[in-house]
Design a protein around this motif. Structure first.
Motif, mmCIF file in Angstrom:
data_model
loop_
_atom_site.group_PDB
_atom_site.id
_atom_site.type_symbol
_atom_site.label_atom_id
_atom_site.label_comp_id
_atom_site.label_asym_id
_atom_site.label_seq_id
_atom_site.Cartn_x
_atom_site.Cartn_y
_atom_site.Cartn_z
ATOM 1 N N SER A 1 -4.166 55.662 34.347
ATOM 2 C CA SER A 1 -5.141 56.502 35.041
ATOM 3 C C SER A 1 -5.731 55.694 36.186
ATOM 4 O O SER A 1 -5.845 54.463 36.091
ATOM 5 N N THR B 1 -8.398 56.055 40.044
ATOM 6 C CA THR B 1 -9.177 56.802 41.023
ATOM 7 C C THR B 1 -9.493 55.880 42.186
ATOM 8 O O THR B 1 -9.620 54.660 42.018
ATOM 9 N N CYS C 1 -12.687 59.411 44.221
ATOM 10 C CA CYS C 1 -12.797 60.871 44.320
ATOM 11 C C CYS C 1 -12.155 61.506 43.091
ATOM 12 O O CYS C 1 -12.800 61.695 42.080
ATOM 13 N N ASN C 2 -10.883 61.816 43.167
ATOM 14 C CA ASN C 2 -10.188 62.449 42.052
ATOM 15 C C ASN C 2 -9.656 61.426 41.054
ATOM 16 O O ASN C 2 -9.367 60.274 41.408
ATOM 17 N N PHE C 3 -9.533 61.886 39.801
ATOM 18 C CA PHE C 3 -8.928 61.074 38.758
ATOM 19 C C PHE C 3 -7.497 61.553 38.529
ATOM 20 O O PHE C 3 -7.239 62.757 38.444
ATOM 21 N N HIS C 4 -6.587 60.617 38.427
ATOM 22 C CA HIS C 4 -5.168 60.908 38.234
ATOM 23 C C HIS C 4 -4.706 60.201 36.970
ATOM 24 O O HIS C 4 -5.076 59.050 36.715
ATOM 25 N N SER C 5 -3.889 60.862 36.182
ATOM 26 C CA SER C 5 -3.427 60.263 34.936
ATOM 27 C C SER C 5 -2.045 60.788 34.595
ATOM 28 O O SER C 5 -1.653 61.893 34.989
ATOM 29 N N SER D 1 -4.249 65.689 37.716
ATOM 30 C CA SER D 1 -5.274 65.264 38.660
ATOM 31 C C SER D 1 -6.408 66.268 38.696
ATOM 32 O O SER D 1 -6.194 67.465 38.490
ATOM 33 N N THR D 2 -7.617 65.763 38.951
ATOM 34 C CA THR D 2 -8.726 66.667 39.253
ATOM 35 C C THR D 2 -8.544 67.198 40.674
ATOM 36 O O THR D 2 -7.702 66.696 41.429
ATOM 37 N N ARG D 3 -9.346 68.197 41.058
ATOM 38 C CA ARG D 3 -9.105 68.889 42.329
ATOM 39 C C ARG D 3 -10.314 68.857 43.257
ATOM 40 O O ARG D 3 -10.550 69.793 43.989
ATOM 41 N N LYS D 4 -11.052 67.773 43.245
ATOM 42 C CA LYS D 4 -12.196 67.683 44.138
ATOM 43 C C LYS D 4 -11.732 67.414 45.569
ATOM 44 O O LYS D 4 -10.741 66.718 45.789
#
Length: 295
Positions: free
Chosen positions: A115, A117, A120-124, A142-145
């Protein structure tokens, strides 16, 4: 990606002030908090409990400061923060603000999850490691901020991290390591801090309410200072608050916790057995369970 935990949402008693934020709390840690409700000096008790939880895991031994090809197990022992980014020896400007603010985080697990970042966004997702070459799952979650200036950089970073070559230097004395990530002429350096559970063993989980006002106290050397005022908070197995201990002066430090004089907070923290023979445990902030603005 950090090891998944079963989470339950707590129905906490709401403070009477204007702003309250409630976060999920692990049900399995509630019993440990109850054990400390009546303790004024918790150091010896927590040390004993931490010893009972389990022995420190075996770590990979290597000569200090030597450069090796890392394994997934070794990468998983550290929390990584980006400290340098260059291309052909020149500083890469897009990463400088991220480096200065310590926004970047990179984490591996021994079962080959990753994981990261850039602030901003977190990716895993999953990864594999073959002779030091890192390969990432193309279907990363991934988050979508939307973050101005970072969206494009995140895309570039994934391409540079994928299929990059990793080398590691470990400093045994300071419990740190340096991870060198190379992709062509692009070189990223990550500073690794050994995870507390690797260094100290499994923790005892506590819930403390932290008063917004610090109190006068005297440290071990006799110097006047300001200390936190804290008290233990207890929850039942349903996550409902059932009581609290007496307020006491806390003379130690909670790593990662920032006191805010405008907030009354309930926090979750981990107490690790101190390996140096000191009476107080090593405390690490985990999360804020509830916060209240103090007028």
């Amino acid at each position: 990606m950090l090891k998944t935990r079963k989470v339950m949402f707590m129905k906490l008693s709401v403070f009477k002030q204007s702003f309250v934020s409630i976060l999920p709390v692990l049900a399995s840690s509630l019993v440990a908090a109850t054990l400390f409700s009546a303790c004024y000096q918790v150091g010896d008790v927590v040390n004993s409990a931490a010893k009972d939880i389990g022995k420190k895991p075996t770590t990979v031994q290597m000569q200090s400061n030597s450069t090796i090809t890392p394994t997934a197990d070794l990468l998983a022992q550290y929390n990584w923060t980006l400290v340098d980014a260059t291309v052909q020896g020149a500083v890469r400007q897009p990463y400088q603000d991220i480096i200065k603010s310590n926004q970047s985080k990179l984490n591996f697990t021994a079962d080959q999850s990753i994981s990261y970042t850039l602030g901003c966004n977190f990716h895993s997702g999953a990864f594999s490691l073959t002779n030091g070459v890192l390969s990432l799952d193309e279907n990363m979650m991934s988050t979508r901020k939307a973050c101005a200036g970072l969206d494009e950089l995140e895309t570039k970073f994934f391409k540079e991290l994928n299929h990059s070559t990793l080398a590691l230097q470990k400093d045994n004395a300071s419990h740190t390591a340096t991870l060198i990530q190379t992709h062509g002429a692009q070189v990223m350096r990550w500073q690794g801090m050994m995870k507390p559970e690797v260094r100290f063993g499994e923790p005892v989980t506590l819930f403390w309410e932290v008063d917004p006002t610090k109190t006068d106290c005297v440290d071990k050397s006799g110097k006047d200072q300001l200390c936190l005022r804290v008290r233990n908070i207890n929850y039942d197995d349903r996550g409902i608050k059932v009581g609290s201990g007496a307020w006491r002066t806390f003379y130690g430090n909670i790593e990662g916790f920032e006191h805010n004089p405008e907030l009354r907070q309930i926090i979750r923290l981990h107490a690790y057995n101190n390996p140096n023979g000191e009476p107080n445990p090593y405390y690490v902030y985990d999360m804020t369970v509830m916060s209240e603005i103090v007028k």
